[in-house]
Design a protein around this motif. Structure first.
Motif, PDB file in Angstrom:
ATOM      1  N   SER A  38       0.824  -1.215   0.000  1.00  0.00           N
ATOM      2  CA  SER A  38       0.000   0.000   0.000  1.00  0.00           C
ATOM      3  C   SER A  38       0.858   1.264   0.000  1.00  0.00           C
ATOM      4  CB  SER A  38      -0.923   0.018   1.221  1.00  0.00           C
ATOM      5  OG  SER A  38      -1.777  -1.090   1.203  1.00  0.00           O
ATOM      6  N   VAL A  41       2.088   1.785  -3.519  1.00  0.00           N
ATOM      7  CA  VAL A  41       1.001   2.301  -4.370  1.00  0.00           C
ATOM      8  C   VAL A  41       0.791   3.784  -4.087  1.00  0.00           C
ATOM      9  CG1 VAL A  41      -1.482   2.177  -4.823  1.00  0.00           C
ATOM     10  CG2 VAL A  41      -0.139   0.082  -4.670  1.00  0.00           C
ATOM     11  N   LEU A  42       0.795   4.166  -2.822  1.00  0.00           N
ATOM     12  CA  LEU A  42       0.631   5.569  -2.446  1.00  0.00           C
ATOM     13  C   LEU A  42       1.774   6.427  -2.982  1.00  0.00           C
ATOM     14  CD1 LEU A  42      -1.064   7.638  -0.880  1.00  0.00           C
ATOM     15  CD2 LEU A  42       0.354   7.112   1.122  1.00  0.00           C
ATOM     16  N   PHE A  44       3.593   5.872  -5.632  1.00  0.00           N
ATOM     17  CA  PHE A  44       3.390   6.045  -7.073  1.00  0.00           C
ATOM     18  C   PHE A  44       2.282   7.051  -7.347  1.00  0.00           C
ATOM     19  CE2 PHE A  44       5.807   2.108  -7.759  1.00  0.00           C
ATOM     20  CZ  PHE A  44       6.493   2.432  -8.916  1.00  0.00           C
ATOM     21  N   TYR A  45       1.246   7.014  -6.557  1.00  0.00           N
ATOM     22  CA  TYR A  45       0.133   7.937  -6.745  1.00  0.00           C
ATOM     23  C   TYR A  45       0.554   9.378  -6.475  1.00  0.00           C
ATOM     24  CZ  TYR A  45      -4.347  10.231  -6.093  1.00  0.00           C
ATOM     25  OH  TYR A  45      -5.401  11.108  -6.176  1.00  0.00           O
ATOM     26  N   LEU A  46       1.300   9.596  -5.393  1.00  0.00           N
ATOM     27  CA  LEU A  46       1.703  10.952  -5.024  1.00  0.00           C
ATOM     28  C   LEU A  46       2.773  11.521  -5.946  1.00  0.00           C
ATOM     29  CD1 LEU A  46       1.833  10.558  -1.148  1.00  0.00           C
ATOM     30  CD2 LEU A  46       0.048  11.658  -2.533  1.00  0.00           C
ATOM     31  N   ASP A  47       3.764  10.712  -6.260  1.00  0.00           N
ATOM     32  CA  ASP A  47       4.864  11.168  -7.109  1.00  0.00           C
ATOM     33  C   ASP A  47       5.449   9.944  -7.798  1.00  0.00           C
ATOM     34  OD1 ASP A  47       7.087  12.245  -8.325  1.00  0.00           O
ATOM     35  OD2 ASP A  47       8.025  12.972  -6.483  1.00  0.00           O
ATOM     36  N   TYR A  48       5.182   9.836  -9.104  1.00  0.00           N
ATOM     37  CA  TYR A  48       5.599   8.643  -9.836  1.00  0.00           C
ATOM     38  C   TYR A  48       7.105   8.416  -9.722  1.00  0.00           C
ATOM     39  CZ  TYR A  48       6.157   5.174 -13.449  1.00  0.00           C
ATOM     40  OH  TYR A  48       6.469   4.032 -14.115  1.00  0.00           O
TER      41      TYR A  48
END
Length: 86
Positions: A38, A41-42, A44-48
């Motif tokens: 998790s 995933v977070l 990647f979501y916030l800053d690839y």
């Protein structure tokens, strides 16, 4: 690259019996794995870029920490093959 990944996953499945992780992945440990997943995933979501470099670092750590298990796997294969040749 495809061959390397196919080899890696086939090799990984052969190591599960040695590690026995599927027998010990219960309770708090499974939540640790889910939490780590998790977090990535977070990231990647916030800053690839941050997610990518974090995952890349974890991948390199995985490879380095897997070396002793590779040695054990090769020894097991050699012993097995030696027994088959007799």
């Amino acid at each position: 690259i495809s061959f390397a990944y196919i080899y890696h996953y086939l090799n990984w499945f052969s190591k599960t019996a040695i590690i026995g992780w599927h027998k010990r992945l219960i309770g708090k440990r499974i939540w640790l794995v889910v939490s780590l997943w998790s977090v990535f995933v977070l990231l990647f979501y916030l800053d690839y870029r941050l997610g990518f470099y974090s995952a890349l670092g974890l991948s390199f750590l995985h490879v380095i920490l897997e070396f002793p298990l590779n040695v054990a796997s090769v020894k097991g294969i050699v012993v097995w093959a030696h027994g088959k040749l007799r």
